[in-house]
Structures are given as C-alpha cells and as structure tokens.
Design a protein around this motif. Structure first.
Motif, PDB file in Angstrom:
ATOM      1  N   CYS A 122       3.877 -12.596 -10.085  1.00  0.00           N
ATOM      2  CA  CYS A 122       2.791 -11.903 -10.767  1.00  0.00           C
ATOM      3  C   CYS A 122       2.255 -10.798  -9.866  1.00  0.00           C
ATOM      4  CB  CYS A 122       1.681 -12.869 -11.171  1.00  0.00           C
ATOM      5  SG  CYS A 122       0.975 -13.826  -9.814  1.00  0.00           S
ATOM      6  N   THR A 123       1.497  -9.890 -10.463  1.00  0.00           N
ATOM      7  CA  THR A 123       0.974  -8.751  -9.718  1.00  0.00           C
ATOM      8  C   THR A 123      -0.335  -8.288 -10.335  1.00  0.00           C
ATOM      9  OG1 THR A 123       1.504  -6.526  -8.859  1.00  0.00           O
ATOM     10  CG2 THR A 123       2.218  -7.020 -11.109  1.00  0.00           C
ATOM     11  N   ALA A 124      -1.109  -7.529  -9.567  1.00  0.00           N
ATOM     12  CA  ALA A 124      -2.325  -6.888 -10.064  1.00  0.00           C
ATOM     13  C   ALA A 124      -2.579  -5.633  -9.258  1.00  0.00           C
ATOM     14  CB  ALA A 124      -3.531  -7.824  -9.967  1.00  0.00           C
ATOM     15  N   ASN A 125      -3.194  -4.655  -9.902  1.00  0.00           N
ATOM     16  CA  ASN A 125      -3.617  -3.430  -9.244  1.00  0.00           C
ATOM     17  C   ASN A 125      -5.013  -3.635  -8.673  1.00  0.00           C
ATOM     18  OD1 ASN A 125      -4.831  -0.785  -8.819  1.00  0.00           O
ATOM     19  ND2 ASN A 125      -3.092   0.063  -9.928  1.00  0.00           N
ATOM     20  N   LEU A 126      -5.154  -3.446  -7.389  1.00  0.00           N
ATOM     21  CA  LEU A 126      -6.429  -3.660  -6.696  1.00  0.00           C
ATOM     22  C   LEU A 126      -7.590  -2.952  -7.391  1.00  0.00           C
ATOM     23  CD1 LEU A 126      -6.792  -3.323  -2.834  1.00  0.00           C
ATOM     24  CD2 LEU A 126      -8.371  -2.155  -4.335  1.00  0.00           C
ATOM     25  N   PHE A 127      -7.333  -1.757  -7.921  1.00  0.00           N
ATOM     26  CA  PHE A 127      -8.405  -0.929  -8.475  1.00  0.00           C
ATOM     27  C   PHE A 127      -8.759  -1.284  -9.914  1.00  0.00           C
ATOM     28  CE2 PHE A 127      -6.104   1.544  -5.275  1.00  0.00           C
ATOM     29  CZ  PHE A 127      -7.125   1.730  -4.357  1.00  0.00           C
ATOM     30  N   LYS A 128      -8.054  -2.245 -10.499  1.00  0.00           N
ATOM     31  CA  LYS A 128      -8.320  -2.622 -11.886  1.00  0.00           C
ATOM     32  C   LYS A 128      -8.849  -4.048 -12.028  1.00  0.00           C
ATOM     33  CE  LYS A 128      -4.929   0.647 -13.723  1.00  0.00           C
ATOM     34  NZ  LYS A 128      -3.699   0.829 -14.548  1.00  0.00           N
ATOM     35  N   ILE A 129      -9.159  -4.680 -10.920  1.00  0.00           N
ATOM     36  CA  ILE A 129      -9.616  -6.067 -10.969  1.00  0.00           C
ATOM     37  C   ILE A 129     -11.056  -6.161 -11.450  1.00  0.00           C
ATOM     38  CG2 ILE A 129     -10.077  -8.101  -9.528  1.00  0.00           C
ATOM     39  CD1 ILE A 129      -7.598  -7.315  -7.881  1.00  0.00           C
ATOM     40  N   PRO A 183      -8.324   8.451   6.348  1.00  0.00           N
ATOM     41  CA  PRO A 183      -7.041   8.384   7.054  1.00  0.00           C
ATOM     42  C   PRO A 183      -5.866   8.167   6.107  1.00  0.00           C
ATOM     43  CG  PRO A 183      -8.227   6.319   7.298  1.00  0.00           C
ATOM     44  CD  PRO A 183      -9.165   7.271   6.613  1.00  0.00           C
ATOM     45  N   TYR A 184      -4.689   8.484   6.605  1.00  0.00           N
ATOM     46  CA  TYR A 184      -3.466   8.314   5.829  1.00  0.00           C
ATOM     47  C   TYR A 184      -3.256   6.864   5.400  1.00  0.00           C
ATOM     48  CZ  TYR A 184      -1.124  12.896   6.073  1.00  0.00           C
ATOM     49  OH  TYR A 184      -0.752  14.207   5.884  1.00  0.00           O
ATOM     50  N   ALA A 185      -3.725   5.919   6.181  1.00  0.00           N
ATOM     51  CA  ALA A 185      -3.493   4.504   5.885  1.00  0.00           C
ATOM     52  C   ALA A 185      -4.598   3.891   5.038  1.00  0.00           C
ATOM     53  CB  ALA A 185      -3.342   3.708   7.181  1.00  0.00           C
ATOM     54  N   THR A 186      -5.367   4.695   4.345  1.00  0.00           N
ATOM     55  CA  THR A 186      -6.478   4.173   3.538  1.00  0.00           C
ATOM     56  C   THR A 186      -6.036   3.043   2.608  1.00  0.00           C
ATOM     57  OG1 THR A 186      -7.847   6.170   3.630  1.00  0.00           O
ATOM     58  CG2 THR A 186      -8.089   4.782   1.684  1.00  0.00           C
ATOM     59  N   ASP A 187      -4.948   3.245   1.879  1.00  0.00           N
ATOM     60  CA  ASP A 187      -4.496   2.209   0.940  1.00  0.00           C
ATOM     61  C   ASP A 187      -4.150   0.920   1.669  1.00  0.00           C
ATOM     62  OD1 ASP A 187      -4.824   4.057  -1.046  1.00  0.00           O
ATOM     63  OD2 ASP A 187      -2.693   4.434  -1.364  1.00  0.00           O
ATOM     64  N   ASN A 188      -3.606   1.034   2.865  1.00  0.00           N
ATOM     65  CA  ASN A 188      -3.212  -0.146   3.627  1.00  0.00           C
ATOM     66  C   ASN A 188      -4.428  -0.894   4.174  1.00  0.00           C
ATOM     67  OD1 ASN A 188      -0.507   0.590   3.177  1.00  0.00           O
ATOM     68  ND2 ASN A 188      -0.568   1.952   4.941  1.00  0.00           N
ATOM     69  N   ASN A 196      -1.127  -4.793  -5.493  1.00  0.00           N
ATOM     70  CA  ASN A 196      -0.794  -3.369  -5.456  1.00  0.00           C
ATOM     71  C   ASN A 196      -2.031  -2.543  -5.124  1.00  0.00           C
ATOM     72  OD1 ASN A 196       0.191  -0.794  -5.813  1.00  0.00           O
ATOM     73  ND2 ASN A 196       0.346  -0.932  -8.029  1.00  0.00           N
ATOM     74  N   GLY A 197      -1.974  -1.830  -4.001  1.00  0.00           N
ATOM     75  CA  GLY A 197      -3.106  -1.016  -3.579  1.00  0.00           C
ATOM     76  C   GLY A 197      -2.866   0.471  -3.642  1.00  0.00           C
ATOM     77  N   HIS A 198      -1.890   0.905  -4.444  1.00  0.00           N
ATOM     78  CA  HIS A 198      -1.547   2.333  -4.500  1.00  0.00           C
ATOM     79  C   HIS A 198      -1.158   2.707  -5.925  1.00  0.00           C
ATOM     80  CE1 HIS A 198       0.355   6.162  -3.725  1.00  0.00           C
ATOM     81  NE2 HIS A 198       1.548   5.692  -4.001  1.00  0.00           N
ATOM     82  N   GLY A 199      -1.755   3.789  -6.429  1.00  0.00           N
ATOM     83  CA  GLY A 199      -1.536   4.170  -7.815  1.00  0.00           C
ATOM     84  C   GLY A 199      -0.102   4.514  -8.152  1.00  0.00           C
ATOM     85  N   GLY A 253       0.801  -1.217   0.000  1.00  0.00           N
ATOM     86  CA  GLY A 253       0.000   0.000   0.000  1.00  0.00           C
ATOM     87  C   GLY A 253       0.831   1.262   0.000  1.00  0.00           C
ATOM     88  N   ALA A 254       0.417   2.238   0.819  1.00  0.00           N
ATOM     89  CA  ALA A 254       1.086   3.529   0.902  1.00  0.00           C
ATOM     90  C   ALA A 254       0.568   4.258   2.137  1.00  0.00           C
ATOM     91  CB  ALA A 254       0.838   4.364  -0.356  1.00  0.00           C
TER      92      ALA A 254
END
Length: 254
Positions: free
Chosen positions: A140-147, A39-44, A116-119, A29-30
């Motif tokens: 392998c990897t994926a962006n959480l927001f593109k699933i 909150p600052y930890a939203t991505d986490n 991946n949870g952060h742009g 995250g980020a």
C-alpha cells in the motif's frame, strides 16, 4: 541521541533478529531545487520526519513497525534542465521496489507501506503490478501531502516550496531555511489548454512554469503552522500504521 528501535538505520541486528516487524515503511522522496530558500533535500527531510514520528506513535501503541532509510531520488523528468535535480525513471523505481519486495517475501514480512513525499512519484500502478507478482506481501502507499486537508493550516495555494513545505521545514530543520526575504514569490504559469488544468494531465516542464522553481508563495509560512500540520499528519498516519499492523490481509473487507 538514544537509538530508536523502529528506525532500521539506528537499530542493531541484536534487536532486529528477535523483533520482526509486521509493517515495513519505505519513505521515498526526491532531490530537487525548492525555490531560493529551501534545500534540495526538502522532500527527504519531510519524509524522514513524518515516517519516524508516525512510526513512534504507532510503536508506542504496540504496533510492530520498522522504517527503512528514505530513498532520496524521485521522478524529475520535467526538471532535467534544472541543475542537479536528480531523476529516477518510473521503470527504475519499479525495479528497486521489486528487489525490496523480494526481500520481504523471502523473510516473511507481511506488509509494506510506501510513504510518497514527492509529487513526481506515483507508486499506485507499480504496486498493482507487484501485488499480482508477490501476493505474499500486502502493498500500500499514500502521498504525504494528501493525508490531511492542507486548507486547515494554510491559505496560500501551491505544491512546491510553498507555504506548506516552508512551514514544515521551519519546524523540521529551521537551520536549513534561508530568510523568507530571500525566497522567490513562487509565481507559476498554467497550461493554455483548459482541460490540462482540470481533468486532463500532462507533465509540467518546470523551467517553463516557474522562474524560481517554486509553485506557491511561501511568504506566510511559520514554524507554528508547520508544527500544527505535521502533528495532525503524523497522528493520522500513526493510527493508520496501528490499524495496518493489526489487520489480516486475508480479511480486509466488511
């Protein structure tokens, strides 16, 4: 709370030594400002929730998966002047990934999935480099927001502290979300150079792009939208984890 056997942070050596996973999941995250209301930890929080719920769905289908603790710092090179937005350079991320992959190689764990949870994070090129270096582990990897397609659930555009993220947090951790009346409108500026809005890319300098650190109006966010979005997302990701756990890295193509 009953410990979840697919969450490493809650799992003991007594269990792990007899249940080596087929897939290790690394949420990343980020730590950064998310408008005035999140909150600052939203991505986490989002990474933690999505990884855990998808792993639960996969584990209940018999997939041998294990979720590592979320790495809470991401690439925020465009936000260095926003107070306490914490930055890891891509080269630092690569060094961390290399060390973790070495552990998996040594312990003969065959697959790593980076969620991946952060742009600002982008792991594809890193995994290309590491895959050549460590062919023993499938990466392998994926962006959480593109699933899943966000337009199925949200009408307002945006990509940071917007309707999507606010709805997700209203479901995941409503006690950490301030009233939407306190949120900024998430109005943002675009590049003057037309190509940089479409097919060309440059880093956005966040303090020049937005006044409240948000990009996208969160006003229409609801917990119900967040729940529906997260259910679709985790079901899709959970099935992927089942498929990945059962796949033979030496026979992936048809």
């Amino acid at each position: 709370m009953i410990p979840r056997p697919y969450i490493l942070a809650e799992t003991t050596w007594q269990y792990v030594k007899d249940h080596a996973p087929e897939v290790v999941i690394l949420p990343w995250g980020a730590t950064e400002a998310h408008n005035y209301h999140l909150p600052y930890a939203t991505d986490n929080f989002q990474c933690d929730y999505v990884a855990a719920e998808a792993a639960r769905l996969a584990w209940e289908q018999g997939a041998k998966v294990m979720v590592l603790p979320t790495i809470p710092f991401g690439v925020n090179t465009g936000q260095l002047d926003i107070l306490l937005d914490m930055n890891l350079n891509p080269s630092t991320q690569l060094a961390i990934l290399r060390d973790l992959v070495r552990v998996l190689v040594r312990q003969k764990i065959p697959k790593l999935f980076v969620l991946n949870g952060h742009g600002g994070n982008n792991f594809q090129q890193m995994l290309r480099e590491l895959q050549a270096e460590f062919p023993e582990v499938f990466l392998c990897t994926a962006n959480l927001f593109k699933i899943v397609d966000r337009s199925r659930f949200f009408s307002a555009p945006g990509d940071h502290a917007d309707e999507l993220e606010t709805s997700a947090m209203l479901h995941i951790a409503p006690h950490l979300v301030l009233p939407l009346s306190e949120a900024g409108a998430g109005t943002s500026k675009q590049f003057r150079v037309p190509a940089l809005r479409t097919w060309a890319w440059a880093q956005r300098e966040w303090s020049q792009v937005t006044d409240d650190t948000g990009v996208g109006n969160p006003a229409a966010a609801t917990a119900e939208k967040g729940e529906a979005f997260l259910q679709a997302l985790t079901e899709e990701l959970g099935q992927f984890l089942v498929d990945l756990a059962g796949a033979d890295p030496a026979d992936l193509y048809e």
